[in-house]
Scaffold this motif. Structure first.
Motif, PDB file in Angstrom:
ATOM      1  N   LEU A  71      -7.000   2.684  -4.014  1.00  0.00           N
ATOM      2  CA  LEU A  71      -6.136   3.826  -3.717  1.00  0.00           C
ATOM      3  C   LEU A  71      -6.147   4.865  -4.843  1.00  0.00           C
ATOM      4  O   LEU A  71      -5.471   5.887  -4.751  1.00  0.00           O
ATOM      5  CB  LEU A  71      -4.712   3.351  -3.426  1.00  0.00           C
ATOM      6  CG  LEU A  71      -4.572   2.547  -2.124  1.00  0.00           C
ATOM      7  CD1 LEU A  71      -3.190   1.920  -2.013  1.00  0.00           C
ATOM      8  CD2 LEU A  71      -4.862   3.420  -0.913  1.00  0.00           C
ATOM      9  N   ARG A 103       0.675   4.138  -2.870  1.00  0.00           N
ATOM     10  CA  ARG A 103       0.325   5.533  -2.558  1.00  0.00           C
ATOM     11  C   ARG A 103       1.322   6.517  -3.168  1.00  0.00           C
ATOM     12  O   ARG A 103       0.962   7.613  -3.577  1.00  0.00           O
ATOM     13  CB  ARG A 103       0.268   5.745  -1.051  1.00  0.00           C
ATOM     14  CG  ARG A 103      -1.008   5.303  -0.418  1.00  0.00           C
ATOM     15  CD  ARG A 103      -1.062   5.698   1.056  1.00  0.00           C
ATOM     16  NE  ARG A 103      -2.053   4.912   1.742  1.00  0.00           N
ATOM     17  CZ  ARG A 103      -1.826   3.761   2.366  1.00  0.00           C
ATOM     18  NH1 ARG A 103      -0.611   3.263   2.431  1.00  0.00           N
ATOM     19  NH2 ARG A 103      -2.809   3.098   2.946  1.00  0.00           N
ATOM     20  N   GLU A 104       2.594   6.133  -3.225  1.00  0.00           N
ATOM     21  CA  GLU A 104       3.639   7.017  -3.727  1.00  0.00           C
ATOM     22  C   GLU A 104       3.808   6.952  -5.240  1.00  0.00           C
ATOM     23  O   GLU A 104       4.455   7.816  -5.825  1.00  0.00           O
ATOM     24  CB  GLU A 104       4.972   6.686  -3.047  1.00  0.00           C
ATOM     25  CG  GLU A 104       4.969   6.991  -1.558  1.00  0.00           C
ATOM     26  CD  GLU A 104       6.282   6.630  -0.884  1.00  0.00           C
ATOM     27  OE1 GLU A 104       7.307   6.522  -1.588  1.00  0.00           O
ATOM     28  OE2 GLU A 104       6.286   6.463   0.340  1.00  0.00           O
ATOM     29  N   LYS A 141      -5.056   4.838  -8.012  1.00  0.00           N
ATOM     30  CA  LYS A 141      -3.867   4.999  -8.846  1.00  0.00           C
ATOM     31  C   LYS A 141      -4.079   4.397 -10.229  1.00  0.00           C
ATOM     32  O   LYS A 141      -4.743   3.369 -10.373  1.00  0.00           O
ATOM     33  CB  LYS A 141      -2.653   4.325  -8.191  1.00  0.00           C
ATOM     34  CG  LYS A 141      -2.225   4.979  -6.901  1.00  0.00           C
ATOM     35  CD  LYS A 141      -1.774   6.408  -7.148  1.00  0.00           C
ATOM     36  CE  LYS A 141      -1.318   7.075  -5.867  1.00  0.00           C
ATOM     37  NZ  LYS A 141      -0.567   8.299  -6.118  1.00  0.00           N
ATOM     38  N   ALA A 175       0.817  -1.220   0.000  1.00  0.00           N
ATOM     39  CA  ALA A 175       0.000   0.000   0.000  1.00  0.00           C
ATOM     40  C   ALA A 175       0.847   1.265   0.000  1.00  0.00           C
ATOM     41  O   ALA A 175       0.530   2.221  -0.722  1.00  0.00           O
ATOM     42  CB  ALA A 175      -0.963  -0.006   1.186  1.00  0.00           C
ATOM     43  N   ASP A 176       1.918   1.310   0.780  1.00  0.00           N
ATOM     44  CA  ASP A 176       2.764   2.511   0.813  1.00  0.00           C
ATOM     45  C   ASP A 176       3.423   2.761  -0.535  1.00  0.00           C
ATOM     46  O   ASP A 176       3.536   3.903  -0.980  1.00  0.00           O
ATOM     47  CB  ASP A 176       3.823   2.410   1.906  1.00  0.00           C
ATOM     48  CG  ASP A 176       3.215   2.507   3.298  1.00  0.00           C
ATOM     49  OD1 ASP A 176       2.103   3.058   3.431  1.00  0.00           O
ATOM     50  OD2 ASP A 176       3.849   2.017   4.257  1.00  0.00           O
TER      51      ASP A 176
END
Length: 127
Positions: free
Chosen positions: A53, A33-34, A55, A29-30
């Motif tokens: 998320l 997110r980026e 994306k 997930a991190d």
């Protein structure tokens, strides 16, 4: 990249392109997110986590799987403009030709009516 031994070479030819990869992570997930773009296998968990998320996503389908439900899911979500779908041999062409403006947000459905129907069928109390 999962738990395999393959190690990709650095992206060449485009100094503006930054590609990150990693072997295995219990939660990506991190990383998602980026990211400005996610390229993933067609596993449902990876697909829906990325869509949740918000994306942009390119899913690469493994055509060697038997009863390829991954292909069915990826093709359906691509048809609905939630993601782009590629095969290993078409990935570069897909990325070069994609228009992120056509992507539509994925809105998960409400499972409560289905749960209530199953509970009723099985004789469990329905709230």
């Amino acid at each position: 990249m999962g738990r395999g031994t393959y190690m990709p070479s650095e992206a060449s030819g485009n100094p503006d392109l930054e590609v990150e990869h990693f072997t295995f992570s219990p939660s990506i997930a991190d990383y998602i997110r980026e990211a400005s773009l996610v390229i993933s296998h067609a596993g449902s968990g990876s697909i829906f986590e990325t869509l949740r998320l918000g994306k942009p996503l390119v899913v690469v389908v493994n055509e060697d799987l038997m009863d390829n439900h991954q292909s069915e899911l990826a093709d359906e979500l691509a048809e609905r403009n939630h993601l782009f779908c590629a095969r290993p041999q078409t990935l570069r062409e897909t990325v070069e030709g994609m228009d992120l403006n056509v992507l539509q947000p994925y809105m998960p459905g409400d499972a409560k009516p289905v749960v209530a129907l199953i509970n009723k069928f099985l004789g469990f109390p329905v709230n």
